[in-house]
Structure formats: structure tokens, C-alpha cells
Motif scaffolding. Structure first.
Motif, PDB file in Angstrom:
ATOM      1  N   ILE A 138      11.138  13.641  -0.937  1.00  0.00           N
ATOM      2  CA  ILE A 138      11.438  13.438   0.474  1.00  0.00           C
ATOM      3  C   ILE A 138      12.838  12.851   0.567  1.00  0.00           C
ATOM      4  O   ILE A 138      13.225  12.024  -0.268  1.00  0.00           O
ATOM      5  N   CYS A 139      13.610  13.284   1.548  1.00  0.00           N
ATOM      6  CA  CYS A 139      14.998  12.865   1.668  1.00  0.00           C
ATOM      7  C   CYS A 139      15.206  11.953   2.875  1.00  0.00           C
ATOM      8  O   CYS A 139      14.495  12.056   3.884  1.00  0.00           O
ATOM      9  N   ALA A 140      16.200  11.097   2.769  1.00  0.00           N
ATOM     10  CA  ALA A 140      16.533  10.198   3.873  1.00  0.00           C
ATOM     11  C   ALA A 140      18.000   9.804   3.768  1.00  0.00           C
ATOM     12  O   ALA A 140      18.522   9.618   2.659  1.00  0.00           O
ATOM     13  N   GLY A 141      18.644   9.690   4.921  1.00  0.00           N
ATOM     14  CA  GLY A 141      20.045   9.289   4.937  1.00  0.00           C
ATOM     15  C   GLY A 141      20.733   9.801   6.188  1.00  0.00           C
ATOM     16  O   GLY A 141      20.161  10.554   6.973  1.00  0.00           O
ATOM     17  N   TYR A 142      21.982   9.381   6.373  1.00  0.00           N
ATOM     18  CA  TYR A 142      22.779   9.778   7.529  1.00  0.00           C
ATOM     19  C   TYR A 142      23.717  10.918   7.157  1.00  0.00           C
ATOM     20  O   TYR A 142      24.285  10.927   6.063  1.00  0.00           O
ATOM     21  N   ALA A 143      23.891  11.869   8.060  1.00  0.00           N
ATOM     22  CA  ALA A 143      24.790  12.989   7.797  1.00  0.00           C
ATOM     23  C   ALA A 143      26.191  12.511   7.457  1.00  0.00           C
ATOM     24  O   ALA A 143      26.875  13.091   6.615  1.00  0.00           O
ATOM     25  N   GLN A 144      26.609  11.423   8.117  1.00  0.00           N
ATOM     26  CA  GLN A 144      27.949  10.901   7.890  1.00  0.00           C
ATOM     27  C   GLN A 144      28.034  10.006   6.664  1.00  0.00           C
ATOM     28  O   GLN A 144      29.106   9.506   6.310  1.00  0.00           O
ATOM     29  N   GLY A 145      26.893   9.781   5.994  1.00  0.00           N
ATOM     30  CA  GLY A 145      26.875   8.892   4.831  1.00  0.00           C
ATOM     31  C   GLY A 145      26.980   7.435   5.246  1.00  0.00           C
ATOM     32  O   GLY A 145      26.705   7.068   6.389  1.00  0.00           O
ATOM     33  N   GLY A 146      27.357   6.591   4.299  1.00  0.00           N
ATOM     34  CA  GLY A 146      27.601   5.185   4.602  1.00  0.00           C
ATOM     35  C   GLY A 146      26.458   4.249   4.341  1.00  0.00           C
ATOM     36  O   GLY A 146      26.667   3.052   4.177  1.00  0.00           O
ATOM     37  N   PHE A 202      14.773   9.850   8.223  1.00  0.00           N
ATOM     38  CA  PHE A 202      14.197  11.014   7.550  1.00  0.00           C
ATOM     39  C   PHE A 202      15.117  12.222   7.663  1.00  0.00           C
ATOM     40  O   PHE A 202      15.740  12.464   8.694  1.00  0.00           O
ATOM     41  N   VAL A 203      15.202  12.990   6.580  1.00  0.00           N
ATOM     42  CA  VAL A 203      15.941  14.249   6.563  1.00  0.00           C
ATOM     43  C   VAL A 203      14.959  15.341   6.141  1.00  0.00           C
ATOM     44  O   VAL A 203      14.263  15.204   5.138  1.00  0.00           O
ATOM     45  N   SER A 204      14.889  16.419   6.893  1.00  0.00           N
ATOM     46  CA  SER A 204      13.932  17.487   6.605  1.00  0.00           C
ATOM     47  C   SER A 204      14.228  18.153   5.265  1.00  0.00           C
ATOM     48  O   SER A 204      15.367  18.134   4.777  1.00  0.00           O
ATOM     49  N   ASP A 205      13.194  18.775   4.680  1.00  0.00           N
ATOM     50  CA  ASP A 205      13.386  19.508   3.432  1.00  0.00           C
ATOM     51  C   ASP A 205      14.441  20.599   3.597  1.00  0.00           C
ATOM     52  O   ASP A 205      15.280  20.810   2.717  1.00  0.00           O
ATOM     53  N   ALA A 206      14.390  21.299   4.724  1.00  0.00           N
ATOM     54  CA  ALA A 206      15.335  22.399   4.959  1.00  0.00           C
ATOM     55  C   ALA A 206      16.767  21.896   4.964  1.00  0.00           C
ATOM     56  O   ALA A 206      17.667  22.507   4.354  1.00  0.00           O
ATOM     57  N   PRO A 212       0.834  -1.211   0.000  1.00  0.00           N
ATOM     58  CA  PRO A 212       0.000   0.000   0.000  1.00  0.00           C
ATOM     59  C   PRO A 212       0.864   1.254   0.000  1.00  0.00           C
ATOM     60  O   PRO A 212       1.967   1.259   0.560  1.00  0.00           O
ATOM     61  N   ILE A 213       0.362   2.321  -0.598  1.00  0.00           N
ATOM     62  CA  ILE A 213       1.104   3.581  -0.607  1.00  0.00           C
ATOM     63  C   ILE A 213       0.465   4.569   0.363  1.00  0.00           C
ATOM     64  O   ILE A 213      -0.732   4.527   0.621  1.00  0.00           O
ATOM     65  N   ALA A 214       1.299   5.454   0.895  1.00  0.00           N
ATOM     66  CA  ALA A 214       0.815   6.484   1.819  1.00  0.00           C
ATOM     67  C   ALA A 214      -0.057   7.483   1.061  1.00  0.00           C
ATOM     68  O   ALA A 214       0.281   7.896  -0.052  1.00  0.00           O
ATOM     69  N   THR A 215      -1.171   7.858   1.654  1.00  0.00           N
ATOM     70  CA  THR A 215      -2.069   8.840   1.042  1.00  0.00           C
ATOM     71  C   THR A 215      -2.037  10.185   1.761  1.00  0.00           C
ATOM     72  O   THR A 215      -2.636  11.149   1.312  1.00  0.00           O
ATOM     73  N   THR A 216      -1.328  10.228   2.880  1.00  0.00           N
ATOM     74  CA  THR A 216      -1.121  11.478   3.611  1.00  0.00           C
ATOM     75  C   THR A 216       0.342  11.543   4.031  1.00  0.00           C
ATOM     76  O   THR A 216       1.088  10.563   3.892  1.00  0.00           O
ATOM     77  N   THR A 217       0.750  12.681   4.596  1.00  0.00           N
ATOM     78  CA  THR A 217       2.138  12.847   5.030  1.00  0.00           C
ATOM     79  C   THR A 217       2.382  12.288   6.433  1.00  0.00           C
ATOM     80  O   THR A 217       3.468  12.480   6.989  1.00  0.00           O
ATOM     81  N   ALA A 218       1.409  11.591   6.981  1.00  0.00           N
ATOM     82  CA  ALA A 218       1.503  11.122   8.367  1.00  0.00           C
ATOM     83  C   ALA A 218       2.727  10.246   8.624  1.00  0.00           C
ATOM     84  O   ALA A 218       3.245  10.214   9.744  1.00  0.00           O
ATOM     85  N   TYR A 219       3.187   9.543   7.595  1.00  0.00           N
ATOM     86  CA  TYR A 219       4.303   8.610   7.790  1.00  0.00           C
ATOM     87  C   TYR A 219       5.603   9.123   7.170  1.00  0.00           C
ATOM     88  O   TYR A 219       6.562   8.375   7.019  1.00  0.00           O
ATOM     89  N   ASN A 220       5.637  10.406   6.824  1.00  0.00           N
ATOM     90  CA  ASN A 220       6.841  10.998   6.230  1.00  0.00           C
ATOM     91  C   ASN A 220       7.827  11.429   7.302  1.00  0.00           C
ATOM     92  O   ASN A 220       8.266  12.583   7.341  1.00  0.00           O
ATOM     93  N   SER A 221       8.163  10.518   8.197  1.00  0.00           N
ATOM     94  CA  SER A 221       9.099  10.823   9.280  1.00  0.00           C
ATOM     95  C   SER A 221       9.603   9.513   9.859  1.00  0.00           C
ATOM     96  O   SER A 221       9.136   8.436   9.490  1.00  0.00           O
ATOM     97  N   GLY A 222      10.558   9.627  10.753  1.00  0.00           N
ATOM     98  CA  GLY A 222      11.072   8.437  11.423  1.00  0.00           C
ATOM     99  C   GLY A 222      12.159   7.741  10.620  1.00  0.00           C
ATOM    100  O   GLY A 222      12.926   8.378   9.882  1.00  0.00           O
ATOM    101  N   THR A 223      12.210   6.429  10.761  1.00  0.00           N
ATOM    102  CA  THR A 223      13.217   5.622  10.074  1.00  0.00           C
ATOM    103  C   THR A 223      12.554   4.783   9.000  1.00  0.00           C
ATOM    104  O   THR A 223      11.528   4.146   9.247  1.00  0.00           O
ATOM    105  N   PHE A 224      13.131   4.795   7.812  1.00  0.00           N
ATOM    106  CA  PHE A 224      12.584   4.068   6.676  1.00  0.00           C
ATOM    107  C   PHE A 224      13.462   2.871   6.329  1.00  0.00           C
ATOM    108  O   PHE A 224      14.644   2.829   6.674  1.00  0.00           O
ATOM    109  N   THR A 225      12.873   1.929   5.611  1.00  0.00           N
ATOM    110  CA  THR A 225      13.618   0.803   5.070  1.00  0.00           C
ATOM    111  C   THR A 225      13.714   0.959   3.556  1.00  0.00           C
ATOM    112  O   THR A 225      12.757   1.382   2.908  1.00  0.00           O
TER     113      THR A 225
END
Length: 258
Positions: free
Chosen positions: A191-199, A171-175, A134-147
Motif C-alpha cells: 500500500i502506498c502513501a505520500g504527497y505528489a509534491q513530496g516533502g 493514501f495513494v491508489s495502487d494505480a 492492533p493490526i487491520a484484518t480487512t481493507t476497511a482502513y486502507n484509505s484516508g490519512t495515515f500517521t
């Protein structure tokens, strides 16, 4: 280093695939040298049953049992298309039990011009009897940790992986993401996701694959589509994904026409 070389859509040439986690040295005036794969682990058979590998070198997920949701940049336009083979049902691409089905039609996101709107649908010649995502229909899940998961390259320019790998990215904020990518980012569509240190990151060949997390009921839900990034897993450059909730209504309408 030329920006065109550093920032790319995460597709691969035919026969190449994805990984989900690689580490690179910091940027220099020359292309950063790849380091050994880190952060990714093999997915178990049946763990993500809706994962699809596409023959043009992209990933995807079963939106319905006969329609694959992928990235717009993975396809060349809309219309009848019997050239794509979808492989599903296995984590090992060489498994004799792999389900392989040809495409019949492709629908690329209306108005797609290479920036934003990076989604597409592929209709298969027959349904695949596997669970859908299923796909998200709202932004409710656009946060936290993703797989993230896929069969793509273990390094920039690398070759495909035989086994499905998985990793987690925060999750990485738009800003924050705009500090890395400036006006190349399309807030509200990406939407962005990742670690500041990369890897840990998706890479070429991961394009079109899903970024997902658990919903409030503990079920998987897709929040992103692998789209692009500057290199792979570089410090300060998170992965950029199509924000699925933004296009949920359009995707549903488009699927009804296939």
C-alpha cells in the motif's frame, strides 16, 4: 542514475535511525541533494507507546507485549536469535527510563524473497508492559490519512534521530503508485502513501515501523509496515508499505508458533 541506488529498502545500518519527513530536490542525473527536514514534528512521550526501536537500525511495533512486528528485510531469516535489542517506552533514545529487551527468536515471512511479503516477527526475552498496536484484518482502513513515526534518517544516507518524530501521509491508489514504480510494486501486498509534491515521507531507518490511523472507534490500528521507496520524500514517489491486512491471518498464525 542507477535504479538500484535510487530504490531501496528503508533499513539503516546499526546505529542509524529514521525520521518521518524530509524534502529533496527533484531528481537529476546525479543524486538529489537533501534539503532541511520538513513536515515532521516530535511525538509526545506516551503518544505512541507501542513504538519500538530495533538495534539493527529498524523500527517496529508491539504486536503483543512480547512480540514485535517489523519488516522481513530487517532480519536475515528465521530461528533463534539473541542479537537484537528492542528499545521501548520512550521517545528519547538516550532516556535513562528506556526499556531494553533482547530478542530470543525471529520469524521472517514465509516465502519472502525481497519483493512483497515484507513482514517479520521478533520474540522478546520478556514481555514489555506497554500497550500493543492492533493490526487491520480487512481493507476497511486502507484509505484516508495515515500517521508514520520513527527515529530514522533526516536525509538519504543520514544518521539517526534521537527523538521520535511523526508525520501524516495520505493514501495513494495502487494505480497511481504503479505509475511511479511500475512492476516493482506488488498490488494486493503493498500500500502506498505520500504527497505528489513530496516533502513528507519515511526514510532509511524507518523500515519495519508502523503506518497507522484511527479506526471507527477512534483507536489506533496498524495498516502498513514501512518497506521501501525511491529515495525519500521525492516528488512523484510515494512511500511503499506492506499491506498488513493481506497478511493478518498469517501474522496471527506465525505469532502463535513463537
Amino acid at each position: 542514475m542507477n535504479k538500484l541506488l535510487r530504490t531501496f529498502k528503508r533499513c539503516a545500518a546499526a546505529g542509524a535511525v529514521i525520521l518521518a519527513a524530509i524534502s529533496l530536490q527533484p531528481l537529476s542525473s546525479a543524486q538529489a541533494a537533501p534539503q532541511p527536514v520538513v513536515g515532521g514534528t516530535r511525538a509526545a512521550q506516551g503518544e505512541f507507546p507501542w513504538m519500538v526501536r530495533l538495534s539493527m537500525g529498524c523500527g517496529g511495533a508491539l504486536y503483543t507485549q512480547q512480540i514485535v512486528l517489523t519488516a522481513a528485510h530487517c532480519v536475515s531469516g528465521s530461528g533463534n536469535n539473541t542479537s537484537i535489542t528492542a528499545t521501548a517506552g520512550v521517545v528519547d533514545l538516550q532516556s535513562a527510563s528506556a526499556i531494553k529487551v533482547k530478542s530470543t527468536k525471529v520469524l521472517q515471512a514465509p516465502g519472502y524473497n525481497g519483493k512483497g511479503k515484507d513482514w517479520a516477527l521478533i520474540k522478546l526475552a520478556r514481555p514489555i508492559n506497554l500497550p500493543t498496536l492492533p493490526i487491520a484484518t480487512t481493507t476497511a482502513y486502507n484509505s484516508g490519512t495515515f500517521t508514520v513515526a520513527g527515529w530514522g534518517a533526516a536525509r538519504e544516507g543520514g544518521s539517526q534521530q534521537r527523538y521520535l518524530l511523526k508525520a501524516q501521509v495520505p493514501f495513494v491508489s495502487d494505480a497511481s503508485c504503479q505509475q511511479s514504480y511500475g512492476n516493482d510494486l506488488v498490488p494486493g501486498e503493498e500500500i502506498c502513501a505520500g504527497y505528489a509534491q513530496g516533502g513528507v515521507d519515511t526514510c532509511q531507518g524507518d523500515s519495519g515501523g508502523p503506518m497507522f490511523r484511527k479506526d471507527n472507534a477512534g483507536a489506533w490500528i496498524q495498516v502498513g509496515i514501512v518497506s521501501w521507496g525511491e529515495g525519500c520524500a521525492r516528488p512523484g514517489y510515494p512511500g511503499v508499505y506492506t499491506e498488513v491486512s493481506t497478511f493478518a491471518a498469517a501474522i496471527k498464525s506465525a505469532a502463535a508458533t513463537l
